[in-house]
Write a protein that holds these residues in place. Structure first.
Motif, PDB file in Angstrom:
ATOM      1  N   SER A 107       0.820  -1.218   0.000  1.00 38.34           N
ATOM      2  CA  SER A 107       0.000   0.000   0.000  1.00 38.34           C
ATOM      3  C   SER A 107       0.857   1.272   0.000  1.00 38.34           C
ATOM      4  N   ALA A 108       2.114   1.164   0.452  1.00 37.32           N
ATOM      5  CA  ALA A 108       3.025   2.316   0.455  1.00 37.32           C
ATOM      6  C   ALA A 108       3.809   2.418  -0.853  1.00 37.32           C
ATOM      7  N   ARG A 109       3.777   1.386  -1.663  1.00 40.77           N
ATOM      8  CA  ARG A 109       4.583   1.336  -2.892  1.00 40.77           C
ATOM      9  C   ARG A 109       4.269   2.461  -3.883  1.00 40.77           C
ATOM     10  N   PRO A 110       3.001   2.837  -4.113  1.00 42.49           N
ATOM     11  CA  PRO A 110       2.756   3.934  -5.060  1.00 42.49           C
ATOM     12  C   PRO A 110       3.461   5.236  -4.660  1.00 42.49           C
ATOM     13  N   LEU A 111       3.524   5.524  -3.372  1.00 41.59           N
ATOM     14  CA  LEU A 111       4.229   6.723  -2.926  1.00 41.59           C
ATOM     15  C   LEU A 111       5.735   6.547  -3.096  1.00 41.59           C
ATOM     16  N   TRP A 112       6.263   5.372  -2.770  1.00 45.00           N
ATOM     17  CA  TRP A 112       7.687   5.080  -2.966  1.00 45.00           C
ATOM     18  C   TRP A 112       8.089   5.347  -4.419  1.00 45.00           C
ATOM     19  N   ASP A 113       7.268   4.933  -5.335  1.00 41.43           N
ATOM     20  CA  ASP A 113       7.578   5.095  -6.760  1.00 41.43           C
ATOM     21  C   ASP A 113       7.670   6.558  -7.175  1.00 41.43           C
ATOM     22  N   LYS A 114       7.072   7.472  -6.407  1.00 43.14           N
ATOM     23  CA  LYS A 114       7.107   8.904  -6.719  1.00 43.14           C
ATOM     24  C   LYS A 114       8.286   9.626  -6.071  1.00 43.14           C
ATOM     25  N   ILE A 115       8.978   8.975  -5.149  1.00 44.26           N
ATOM     26  CA  ILE A 115      10.083   9.617  -4.436  1.00 44.26           C
ATOM     27  C   ILE A 115      11.302   9.703  -5.354  1.00 44.26           C
ATOM     28  N   PRO A 116      11.954  10.876  -5.428  1.00 42.42           N
ATOM     29  CA  PRO A 116      13.152  11.000  -6.264  1.00 42.42           C
ATOM     30  C   PRO A 116      14.256  10.041  -5.792  1.00 42.42           C
ATOM     31  N   ASP A 117      15.074   9.609  -6.726  1.00 38.57           N
ATOM     32  CA  ASP A 117      16.130   8.647  -6.417  1.00 38.57           C
ATOM     33  C   ASP A 117      17.038   9.107  -5.278  1.00 38.57           C
ATOM     34  N   HIS A 118      17.422  10.389  -5.274  1.00 38.89           N
ATOM     35  CA  HIS A 118      18.321  10.857  -4.213  1.00 38.89           C
ATOM     36  C   HIS A 118      17.667  10.742  -2.830  1.00 38.89           C
ATOM     37  N   ALA A 119      16.349  10.908  -2.748  1.00 41.02           N
ATOM     38  CA  ALA A 119      15.649  10.810  -1.469  1.00 41.02           C
ATOM     39  C   ALA A 119      15.468   9.354  -1.032  1.00 41.02           C
ATOM     40  N   LYS A 120      15.412   8.438  -1.974  1.00 37.37           N
ATOM     41  CA  LYS A 120      15.264   7.018  -1.642  1.00 37.37           C
ATOM     42  C   LYS A 120      16.480   6.481  -0.894  1.00 37.37           C
ATOM     43  N   GLN A 121      17.592   7.211  -0.947  1.00 32.55           N
ATOM     44  CA  GLN A 121      18.819   6.782  -0.279  1.00 32.55           C
ATOM     45  C   GLN A 121      18.656   6.681   1.244  1.00 32.55           C
ATOM     46  N   SER A 122      17.627   7.296   1.775  1.00 34.81           N
ATOM     47  CA  SER A 122      17.402   7.277   3.233  1.00 34.81           C
ATOM     48  C   SER A 122      16.695   6.016   3.717  1.00 34.81           C
ATOM     49  N   TYR A 123      16.276   5.163   2.789  1.00 43.70           N
ATOM     50  CA  TYR A 123      15.505   3.972   3.158  1.00 43.70           C
ATOM     51  C   TYR A 123      16.233   2.741   2.637  1.00 43.70           C
ATOM     52  N   GLY A 124      16.745   1.937   3.562  1.00 44.79           N
ATOM     53  CA  GLY A 124      17.463   0.733   3.174  1.00 44.79           C
ATOM     54  C   GLY A 124      18.934   0.811   3.514  1.00 44.79           C
ATOM     55  N   ILE A 125      19.258   1.349   4.663  1.00 44.81           N
ATOM     56  CA  ILE A 125      20.652   1.463   5.092  1.00 44.81           C
ATOM     57  C   ILE A 125      21.046   0.187   5.824  1.00 44.81           C
TER      58      ILE A 125
END
Length: 185
Positions: A107-125
């Motif tokens: 259910s959170a995936r559609p929002l994840w897909d809209k996040i810019p690549d540089h901002a995605k760096q904060s999730y999955g450390i």
């Protein structure tokens, strides 16, 4: 004509416009509120977060976080949080009490897909946030949608203080349909 801080309606409208500005303007002080929770062992915790949405009709705010962060452990133990914003230019302090639900997975995936690549760096450390590491940079950023979480913060109470020449304080609560009342500052 009165100033916004002279009426309950004026303060209520101003605090919501301030929250909206925080969402829209990365340089606005409302963009980075302090989120306070209580750890599972009872200690107060406060950290800076990024305000992602503010919806007045539903009285809900959203914040994004990594599912492996300590705040998630705290919110699972006690799903309540407070947010604090200080806007120096307006001399306005906003404190919000909220009940928090955590959204993850498909259910959170559609929002994840809209996040810019540089901002995605904060999730999955790796290792997860808060894990002791031997050196300051001994971690790897590997964006992972499985670690992305949305915190839905349902506001239950708002306390706003205007620290102008004459201090004014107002409270708005879900329990009285957001009518508002004056408090001693």
């Amino acid at each position: 004509m009165s100033e916004w801080f002279e009426t309950l309606d004026g303060i209520h409208t101003r605090l919501w416009s301030t929250l909206g500005r925080g969402v829209a303007d990365a340089k606005h002080p409302a963009r980075i509120p302090t989120l306070a929770t209580v750890s599972p062992d009872g200690w107060p915790e406060a950290r800076t977060v990024v305000l992602r949405s503010a919806d007045r009709p539903t009285t809900q705010l959203t914040i994004h976080t990594d599912i492996t962060s300590d705040k998630i452990k705290s919110l699972r133990a006690n799903p309540r949080a407070a947010l604090h914003i200080w806007d120096r230019k307006q001399a306005l302090q906003i404190r919000l009490q909220t009940e928090v639900t955590i959204e993850t997975g498909p259910s959170a995936r559609p929002l994840w897909d809209k996040i810019p690549d540089h901002a995605k760096q904060s999730y999955g450390i790796t290792p997860p946030p808060g894990t002791p590491i031997p050196d300051a940079l001994d971690y790897v950023k590997d964006p992972d949608p499985a670690t992305f979480a949305i915190l839905h913060c349902q506001i239950t109470h708002i306390d706003a203080v205007h620290l102008g020449e004459q201090h004014r304080r107002a409270a708005f609560s879900q329990s009285d349909d957001w009518k508002g009342r004056w408090l001693s500052p």
